[in-house]
Design a protein around this motif. Structure first.
Motif, mmCIF file in Angstrom:
data_model
loop_
_atom_site.group_PDB
_atom_site.id
_atom_site.type_symbol
_atom_site.label_atom_id
_atom_site.label_comp_id
_atom_site.label_asym_id
_atom_site.label_seq_id
_atom_site.Cartn_x
_atom_site.Cartn_y
_atom_site.Cartn_z
ATOM 1 N N LYS A 42 -30.724 3.617 18.183
ATOM 2 C CA LYS A 42 -29.782 2.706 18.825
ATOM 3 C C LYS A 42 -30.322 2.282 20.200
ATOM 4 O O LYS A 42 -30.343 1.098 20.523
ATOM 5 N N SER A 43 -30.739 3.287 20.983
ATOM 6 C CA SER A 43 -31.277 2.956 22.309
ATOM 7 C C SER A 43 -32.564 2.150 22.158
ATOM 8 O O SER A 43 -32.835 1.253 22.964
ATOM 9 N N THR A 44 -33.337 2.461 21.141
ATOM 10 C CA THR A 44 -34.565 1.709 20.896
ATOM 11 C C THR A 44 -34.240 0.239 20.615
ATOM 12 O O THR A 44 -34.947 -0.659 21.084
ATOM 13 N N PRO A 78 -28.092 1.598 30.863
ATOM 14 C CA PRO A 78 -28.828 2.558 30.036
ATOM 15 C C PRO A 78 -27.976 3.774 29.698
ATOM 16 O O PRO A 78 -26.916 3.996 30.282
ATOM 17 N N GLN A 79 -28.479 4.541 28.747
ATOM 18 C CA GLN A 79 -27.738 5.704 28.266
ATOM 19 C C GLN A 79 -27.762 6.843 29.281
ATOM 20 O O GLN A 79 -28.761 7.063 29.944
ATOM 21 N N ARG A 80 -26.634 7.553 29.394
ATOM 22 C CA ARG A 80 -26.510 8.817 30.120
ATOM 23 C C ARG A 80 -27.314 8.862 31.403
ATOM 24 O O ARG A 80 -28.279 9.587 31.550
ATOM 25 N N LEU A 163 -24.723 -2.347 26.523
ATOM 26 C CA LEU A 163 -24.133 -1.133 27.080
ATOM 27 C C LEU A 163 -24.461 0.035 26.157
ATOM 28 O O LEU A 163 -24.004 0.097 25.018
ATOM 29 N N ASP A 164 -25.299 0.950 26.652
ATOM 30 C CA ASP A 164 -25.726 2.081 25.828
ATOM 31 C C ASP A 164 -24.815 3.279 26.120
ATOM 32 O O ASP A 164 -24.984 3.971 27.118
ATOM 33 N N GLU A 165 -23.862 3.489 25.268
ATOM 34 C CA GLU A 165 -22.866 4.559 25.401
ATOM 35 C C GLU A 165 -22.129 4.531 26.734
ATOM 36 O O GLU A 165 -22.143 5.503 27.492
ATOM 37 N N PRO A 166 -21.465 3.417 27.011
ATOM 38 C CA PRO A 166 -20.759 3.305 28.291
ATOM 39 C C PRO A 166 -19.528 4.199 28.366
ATOM 40 O O PRO A 166 -19.032 4.471 29.449
HETATM 41 MG MG LIG Z 1 -29.468 6.538 22.501
#
Ligand SMILES: [Mg+2]
Ligand SMILES: Nc1ncnc2c1ncn2[C@@H]1O[C@H](COP(=O)(O)OP(=O)(O)OP(=O)(O)O)[C@@H](O)[C@H]1O
Lengths: 264, 282
Positions: A42-44, A78-80, A163-166
């Protein structure tokens, strides 16, 4: 012209194919969730849209440009990401970086600088972070940091939000609040949103589309087609149940990554 | 030791003492050099503390010592040794830290560079015994014998360095606090990181000329760390950092002039006191 269009795309990270034959479209102004188990890519996918992850094969058009060509019109979370507690920079400064942080040159005080400050303040109010934006970002809670980072992604009035895991690190009321906020911005400002989520429940009623990543590729569909007991169970390889709540909303129960918070 | 035995030069009359402080050219040069160094260290140190690169700064200061001792051995001016070695050290650190920003890996690589720099420095010292008489000032600083030319070189190096930092300030801040998003916004984060290490190397080379290689930290880290505690506003933070570095340098030079102890000792002690006060007060 779509906001995001991938055709037969393939991504390789560290010599390994993460996904291939991915063809997805996100229309302008659409709210699309990107779902899938850990490590599905997903992030990729988000990084590929930004041009940070070059495609090994296939074509991509992002806001009418090749990946990376339209990043000035994209807001990215970005994520986390959490700031080190020792980072002594105010939240408002972090938001301001999203507006003109990439610009070289010495900013001079004047009308332009006041207009920029006003825009930053307005965006901070929009996400409801006004009462802690002046504190050092490292001292804020994960959820407070997240709201300021959403403001940072919004401050340039982008046409596409990635939005990566907002909703990660937000408590339930805040998940619902932030999801509603993103949906409002999507509708009112005609911003396309690609939102990576593990818990689909807070956003399930807002979605125009769903992109599922699993098994090395992606499935795209309307939420009512993809968010079904059969489809999700096949995708995650564990029993997942989709319930219809009394108010007509869907609730996902059972997936290890799709925690059914609402299901109690 | 009684106070009068430490401050042998002091009249205990503020006007006389202040006038005497600036009466001799060597002291004027020292104050001018100290001012240039303090401004540079205050600005660059603020970014260094923000980027958590104090360990890299420390490594570069040991590289400065290596450069100075190598210059002595080769018979070239010590100052050239400072600048060349710090520049080379910055490139080595950038290469050693690799492509991904991983702190633990970075510090292991930085530590290796540091050990090598120190070992080479002592090798050069032992190869060239003549330098040994200057070892104290190389390590702990001196304000005697700062020449007009040296002040000029300091200024010619510091001015463009600071101008560069001012022009790149916003992208540098962005890349320091938020490298992922800065990269997506089109900032060349890696290149900026290398550029900053070079600027840091130059600042260390400048500071070492006053405080000595071992005490560079007093000016580069301490005022900046105190400034970060005092304010979280970037522009104000840089200003406070410079103001503290100036106060520390001037006080340190004055105390060294009137006393029997070396300047590096005084600058370090004053800087430490400033940091303790800043910590206690915030
Ligand atoms: Mg990810
Ligand atoms: N720097 C890297 N080097 C090698 N492999 C990587 C790297 N980054 C990611 N990967 C691999 O690429 C795959 C996809 O990673 P990605 O981060 O896109 O997954 P994800 O769906 O976002 O997972 P999560 O839900 O945990 O965030 C994973 O198998 C991961 O191990």
């Amino acid at each position: 012209m779509s906001a995001v269009e991938l055709r037969d795309a393939e991504a390789r990270v560290g010599g390994r194919t993460v996904w291939r034959d991915v063809s997805v479209t996100v229309e302008r102004g659409a709210f699309v969730a990107v779902l899938g188990p850990n490590g599905a890519g997903k992030s990729t996918l988000v990084r590929a849209v930004l041009g940070l992850q070059p495609l090994a094969a296939g074509r991509a058009s992002i806001l009418g440009r090749p990946p990376g060509g339209a990043n000035g019109r994209i807001g990215y979370l970005p994520q986390r990401r959490s700031f080190d507690p020792s980072t002594r920079i105010r939240g408002v400064d972090v938001v301001r970086l999203g507006l003109d942080g990439a610009r070289f040159g010495v900013p001079l005080p004047g009308r332009r600088s006041r207009a920029a400050a006003a825009r930053v303040a307005e965006t901070i109010d929009l996400v409801g972070a006004g009462h802690y934006a002046a504190r050092p970002i490292g001292e804020l809670s994960g959820g407070e940091q997240q709201r300021l980072l959403i403001a940072q992604a919004l401050v340039r009035e982008p046409q596409l939000l990635l939005l990566d895991e907002p909703l990660d690190s937000l408590d339930l009321p805040n998940q619902i609040g932030v999801a509603a906020l993103i949906r409002r911005i999507c509708r009112e400002r005609d911003v396309a949103v690609m939102l990576v989520a593990h818990d689909v429940n807070p956003i399930i009623s807002y979605l125009d589309g769903v992109i599922y990543l699993a098994g090395g590729t992606a499935v795209e569909g309307r939420p009512e087609d993809v968010i079904s007991t059969e489809a999700l169970t096949a995708l995650y390889g564990v029993p997942v149940e989709v319930l219809h709540a009394s108010d007509g909303r869907l609730v996902v129960v059972g997936a290890p990554d799709l925690h059914g918070h609402h299901a109690h | 030791m009684p106070t009068s035995a430490v401050f042998t030069g002091l009249d205990w009359h503020p006007v006389h003492d202040a006038r005497e402080l600036v009466a001799y050219p060597f002291m004027q040069h020292a104050l001018a050099a100290g001012t240039i160094v303090a401004v540079t260290a205050g600005v660059v140190g603020w970014f260094m503390v923000l980027r958590r690169q104090s360990f890299a700064g420390h490594t570069l200061s040991l590289t400065a010592f290596t450069g100075a001792s190598a210059a002595g051995l080769a018979g070239v001016p010590v100052i050239a040794g400072y600048y060349l070695a710090c520049g080379a050290g910055a490139v080595a650190l950038a290469a050693a830290s690799g492509s991904r920003r991983s702190l633990s890996r970075e510090s292991a690589a930085t530590g290796s560079v540091q050990a090598l720099a120190l070992a080479l420095g002592f090798l050069f010292i032992s190869l060239y015994h003549g330098l040994l008489s200057d070892l104290d000032s190389l390590l702990f600083g001196t304000f005697l014998g700062v020449t007009r030319d040296q002040v000029l070189v300091l200024l010619l190096v510091a001015a463009p360095t600071l101008a560069l930092v001012a022009v790149a300030a916003r992208p540098l801040l962005y890349a320091s606090v938020d490298p992922d998003v800065a990269g997506a916004a089109g900032i060349r984060v890696r290149l900026l990181g290398l550029g900053f290490l070079l600027v840091l190397g130059i600042s260390v080379a400048e500071t070492a000329q006053i405080t000595g290689a071992l005490l560079v930290f007093a000016l580069l880290v301490t005022p900046a760390a105190a400034a970060h505690r005092i304010t979280a506003r970037p522009v104000a933070g840089v200003a406070v950092s410079v103001a503290l570095a100036l106060a520390v340098t001037w006080t340190g030079l004055a105390l060294a002039y009137f006393s029997v102890y070396p300047v590096g000792f005084w600058i370090t002690s004053v800087a430490f006191a400033v940091y303790v006060v800043a910590r206690a007060a915030t």
